[in-house]
Motif scaffolding. Sequence first.
Motif, PDB file in Angstrom:
ATOM      1  N   UNK A   1       0.895  -1.157  -0.148  1.00 28.50           N
ATOM      2  CA  UNK A   1       0.017  -0.087  -0.001  1.00 28.50           C
ATOM      3  C   UNK A   1       0.983   1.196  -0.038  1.00 28.50           C
ATOM      4  N   UNK A   2       0.517   2.335  -0.695  1.00 34.23           N
ATOM      5  CA  UNK A   2       1.003   3.423  -0.557  1.00 34.23           C
ATOM      6  C   UNK A   2       0.421   4.321   0.694  1.00 34.23           C
ATOM      7  N   UNK A   3       1.405   5.066   1.224  1.00 36.68           N
ATOM      8  CA  UNK A   3       0.940   5.784   2.591  1.00 36.68           C
ATOM      9  C   UNK A   3      -0.513   6.671   2.085  1.00 36.68           C
ATOM     10  N   UNK A   4      -1.051   6.873   3.037  1.00 38.38           N
ATOM     11  CA  UNK A   4      -2.463   7.891   2.861  1.00 38.38           C
ATOM     12  C   UNK A   4      -1.829   9.175   2.417  1.00 38.38           C
ATOM     13  N   UNK A   5      -2.324   9.778   1.877  1.00 39.28           N
ATOM     14  CA  UNK A   5      -2.125  11.349   1.653  1.00 39.28           C
ATOM     15  C   UNK A   5      -1.629  12.192   2.549  1.00 39.28           C
ATOM     16  N   UNK A   6      -2.297  12.035   3.734  1.00 35.05           N
ATOM     17  CA  UNK A   6      -2.109  12.927   4.845  1.00 35.05           C
ATOM     18  C   UNK A   6      -0.592  12.530   5.326  1.00 35.05           C
ATOM     19  N   UNK A   7      -0.097  11.540   5.157  1.00 38.85           N
ATOM     20  CA  UNK A   7       1.065  11.049   5.680  1.00 38.85           C
ATOM     21  C   UNK A   7       2.017  11.477   4.683  1.00 38.85           C
ATOM     22  N   UNK A   8       1.812  11.301   3.235  1.00 44.66           N
ATOM     23  CA  UNK A   8       2.696  11.733   2.230  1.00 44.66           C
ATOM     24  C   UNK A   8       3.017  13.520   2.303  1.00 44.66           C
TER      25      UNK A   8
ATOM     26  N   UNK B   1       7.960   6.506   7.022  1.00 50.17           N
ATOM     27  CA  UNK B   1       7.638   5.825   8.008  1.00 50.17           C
ATOM     28  C   UNK B   1       6.683   4.683   7.805  1.00 50.17           C
ATOM     29  N   UNK B   2       5.733   5.304   6.981  1.00 51.05           N
ATOM     30  CA  UNK B   2       4.602   4.075   6.716  1.00 51.05           C
ATOM     31  C   UNK B   2       5.212   2.983   6.014  1.00 51.05           C
ATOM     32  N   UNK B   3       6.371   2.917   5.092  1.00 52.74           N
ATOM     33  CA  UNK B   3       6.719   2.087   4.387  1.00 52.74           C
ATOM     34  C   UNK B   3       7.443   1.096   5.130  1.00 52.74           C
ATOM     35  N   UNK B   4       8.189   1.754   6.461  1.00 48.32           N
ATOM     36  CA  UNK B   4       8.743   0.782   7.132  1.00 48.32           C
ATOM     37  C   UNK B   4       7.957   0.000   8.201  1.00 48.32           C
TER      38      UNK B   4
END
Length: 240
Positions: free
Chosen positions: A199-206, A213-216
Amino acid sequence: MNERVKILGVNVDSVTMAQAVERVEQLIAAKKNSIVATANAEMLLRATNDDELKNILNAAELVVPDGAGTVWAARHLGYEMPERVAGFDLVQELMKIAPSKGYKFFLFGSAPTIADKAKLKAEELYPNIEIVGTRNGYFTAADESEIIAQIKNSKPDILLAALGVPKQEKWLAAHKDELNVPVNIGVGGTFDVMAGVVKRAPKWMQRAKLEWLFRAMLQPSRASRLIALPKFVFKVVRSK
Ligand code: UDP
């Protein structure tokens, strides 16, 4: 030509997404077997210890600022860097215009079935897109001539190679003249995201510049790679 910004010895193009797309279109028209790289902090850090990668990046026709780290570094060093141009997003923008422009893609890399799933997703999202071939990214030296022939004979305008950094950049640089494809882009985990397995990080996290951090969190096997970020920041600060 756009301004090129030197970060840890690698020239990165100071471009917006729209300018990056325009440059790729020019490279397709020029038909010169170009390399396009998407430079995030990890790639730039790796290039400090890998001269082959560094030379490939500095010879590439376009190096886009992929990731918040690259944009931060450019600005910290006092250069203009308009925005982040993530490899995944660049691929989507190119696929969006491909049907009307007639640009054909070949998807090379990732685990078996992933590139096929990414192809189906692209065909669903971008009706009439021409994906002229796929091939998974797990191969031996003995398979290479067959892979090169498959790509070459299908005559794409854009070859997307998802073999991970720096394998994809080195493979493309080594074979670009045999492949004879106008634009060759190393795209890392793009097919995994398109296929829906990552999954790609949610827009707010981008937006909060937290995609790393999301990917990790999602792929704990990547967590050890997080050390690259503080190392990158440290090296950039010291290089100023
Ligand atoms: N991969 C591959 N062949 C290999 C090693 C990796 O096709 O020999 C694929 C892997 O399955 C994944 C992609 O390359 O789809 C690398 O993704 P990652 O998100 O790790 O990219 P990076 O962060 O290195 O750009």
